[in-house]
Design a protein around this motif. Structure first.
Motif, short mmCIF file in Angstrom:
data_model
loop_
_atom_site.label_atom_id
_atom_site.label_comp_id
_atom_site.label_asym_id
_atom_site.label_seq_id
_atom_site.Cartn_x
_atom_site.Cartn_y
_atom_site.Cartn_z
N GLN A 109 -13.60 28.35 -32.84
CA GLN A 109 -13.97 29.57 -32.16
C GLN A 109 -15.48 29.03 -31.64
O GLN A 109 -15.46 29.38 -30.61
CB GLN A 109 -13.39 30.71 -33.25
N THR A 113 -16.17 28.31 -27.54
CA THR A 113 -17.45 29.02 -27.33
C THR A 113 -18.10 27.85 -26.69
O THR A 113 -19.34 27.82 -25.35
CB THR A 113 -17.96 29.72 -27.99
N ALA A 132 -23.45 29.61 -29.99
CA ALA A 132 -22.51 30.83 -30.14
C ALA A 132 -23.18 31.09 -31.37
O ALA A 132 -22.36 32.58 -31.66
CB ALA A 132 -21.91 29.55 -31.04
N THR A 136 -23.28 35.21 -31.91
CA THR A 136 -21.93 36.26 -32.87
C THR A 136 -22.88 36.86 -33.81
O THR A 136 -22.57 38.21 -34.04
CB THR A 136 -21.75 34.64 -33.50
N LEU A 304 -15.49 32.14 -23.10
CA LEU A 304 -16.31 32.69 -23.97
C LEU A 304 -16.27 33.70 -24.48
O LEU A 304 -16.12 34.35 -25.85
CB LEU A 304 -17.53 32.67 -23.16
N GLY A 307 -14.06 32.66 -27.29
CA GLY A 307 -14.19 33.17 -28.63
C GLY A 307 -14.96 33.36 -29.36
O GLY A 307 -15.92 33.49 -31.00
N GLN A 308 -16.13 34.07 -29.18
CA GLN A 308 -17.16 35.13 -29.48
C GLN A 308 -17.03 36.48 -30.43
O GLN A 308 -17.09 36.60 -31.03
CB GLN A 308 -18.36 35.72 -28.19
#
Length: 503
Positions: A109, A113, A132, A136, A304, A307-308
């Protein structure tokens, strides 16, 4: 955690009140690791493995619904049950394994990102990893405004992933008839298709997701009557079904994109080389060359968002695991920071030392770790939801139990095969000296014995009856009946309100 009040009327408000947990959970089926597996499956086998995704997500729905039902019926999530049921050595072992699973799930993940930032902004991989982590924490700051705001944000990110890939798929123009055939007609034409199907199944269900779902449903404030628990379980099942159906459609779009691009008879030699070994990084070059620069940018945006959203839910799962196993009393922001630092450190080190190629190899290692870890979350979940001591009248029926345990053991067997074949393939491909190969075997055998012994213990261990500290005051007119060892004593308590300690 702020509780979400469920309104009985009107019906649409009641339905909306249950929507949220399933979408947070569905993110794990759309994380960058799964996207990479989907991209390669489409490139190698066109639409042949779509039925595997359909079967895998159908099984995932069954498993996730059990996780949700455990939280609804008992008022405690999976990590809390593990803490109360197992002795300290086993409890701490399961906690460490769960934390490692969160770290392993977070690696693809964070790296995904970072690749997205690299494609969009041209920043180095290690800088993208730091960004990243920062993003988060900002998203997790939404918790201050209530769980609903976080759920809405994650839902929007899921739709962004789907919208981007569906746009690219529309331009790639895959054959709809072949897609439908791949979805519903099972076939594995080659041994490589069988191997990739196993890898695809192994990448779907993640251990931390089972802990997360059982905790998220507790955010809904419902009365503790049997009818209310059954009704809530039904609504959570429907909500999870909707969320996973959307995840399935997005997975279909991802596979269809590379299935169409890589099966094009006019494909260039450079693109053909990209198709043979797709990574999260090289996929952008493939799409850029085959479909245009805009498709590469859309891919980066979807990466993106994927991943976020998945790092947020992974960090959230880490919070519940830490709280459930250790009962730590820690400020929410501090717990976020600690959890995020723990999971981001391995990715950052590899990003600095190995760059893009090292980060890509780390994703493969992470998938192996998750395959190894899954049974230590799945077996306790199946055990607890099958138990009358835990679930009372809400335990799984005999037929459901048979199906669940059969599917559970099949899933474990698939993951073990994937793990074993990957390890053996790595040893043989590197042509290790005979002494080193023997040493590796001598190390693997005792680990395998301990592994099997622990799974047997988790399966056969007798459950401790559920005592929910949140139910010290129970719903009006409901009595909780528990039998003593001789079966004669009954304890009745009245409940007026469910309150949860802030997690």
């Amino acid at each position: 955690m702020t509780l979400v009040q469920i309104q009985d009327t009107p019906q649409w408000k009641k339905t909306l009140g249950f929507i949220g947990p399933g979408f947070l959970v569905s993110v794990a089926y759309l994380d960058p690791g799964n996207l990479e597996t989907d991209l390669q499956a489409g490139a190698d086998h066109k639409y042949e493995l779509l039925w595997i995704v359909f079967a895998g997500l159908s099984f995932a729905l069954i498993i996730q619904s059990r996780s949700a039902k455990l939280g609804v019926a008992t008022g405690k999530h999976l990590a809390e049950h593990c803490k109360t049921d197992y002795p300290n050595p086993i409890k701490y072992c399961l906690w460490i394994l769960a934390e490692i699973a969160v770290i392993a799930a977070d690696i693809p993940q964070v790296i995904g990102t970072a690749f997205a930032f690299n494609i969009l902004l041209g920043v180095p991989i290690w800088s993208g990893i730091l960004l990243a982590g920062l993003n988060t924490l900002l998203l997790l700051g939404l918790q201050r405004y209530g769980i609903r705001k976080l759920e809405i944000t994650i839902g929007i990110l899921v739709l962004v992933v789907g919208g981007c890939f569906c746009s690219v798929m529309a331009y790639a123009k895959p054959n709809p008839k072949e897609i439908m055939k791949g979805m519903f007609i099972p076939e594995l034409r080659t041994s490589s298709a069988t191997r990739d199907a196993i890898a695809l199944l192994g990448a779907l269900i993640m251990p931390h997701n089972l802990f997360l779902h059982s905790a998220l449903v507790i955010s809904r404030k419902i009365s503790r009557t049997s009818d209310s628990i059954r009704s809530a379980s039904k609504y959570f099942l429907l909500e999870s079904g909707l969320a996973l159906f959307i995840a399935f459609l997005i997975n279909v779009a991802v596979i269809s994109v590379t299935g169409s691009v890589c099966s094009n008879p006019n494909i260039t030699l450079e693109n053909k080389n990209h198709c043979n070994n797709i990574t999260l990084d090289s996929a952008s070059f493939l799409l850029k060359n085959a479909l245009g620069k805009w498709s590469s940018k859309l891919y980066a945006v979807s990466l993106l968002a994927s991943g976020q959203s998945s790092t947020v839910t992974g960090t959230y799962a880490g919070q519940y695991i830490m709280q459930g196993f250790l009962d730590l009393k820690m400020e929410l922001w501090l717990r976020n920071l600690v959890t995020r630092c723990i999971v981001i450190l391995p990715s950052l080190m590899v990003g600095i030392i190995g760059g893009a190629s090292g980060a890509a190899r780390l994703i493969i290692i992470a998938s192996m770790i998750l395959s190894f870890e899954l049974p230590f979350a799945l077996v306790p979940l199946l055990k607890f939801t099958s138990s009358a001591a835990k679930m009372g009248e809400h335990k799984n029926s005999i037929m459901v139990n048979i199906v669940l345990w059969l599917l559970g053991f099949c899933s474990i067997a698939i993951n073990m095969y994937f793990l074993g074949s990957t390890v053996i393939g790595w040893i043989t491909s590197h042509q290790m000296p005979k002494a080193a190969a023997v040493g590796a075997g001598m190390l693997i055998i005792p680990v395998a014995i301990l592994y099997i012994a622990l799974l047997v213990y988790l399966t056969l261990k007798k459950e401790i009856p559920n005592i929910n500290p949140r139910d010290s005051i129970l719903s009006p007119g409901v009595s909780s009946e528990r039998e003593s060892n001789n079966g004669n004593q009954r304890i009745s308590t009245e409940i007026t309100e469910v309150q949860m300690e802030e997690i």
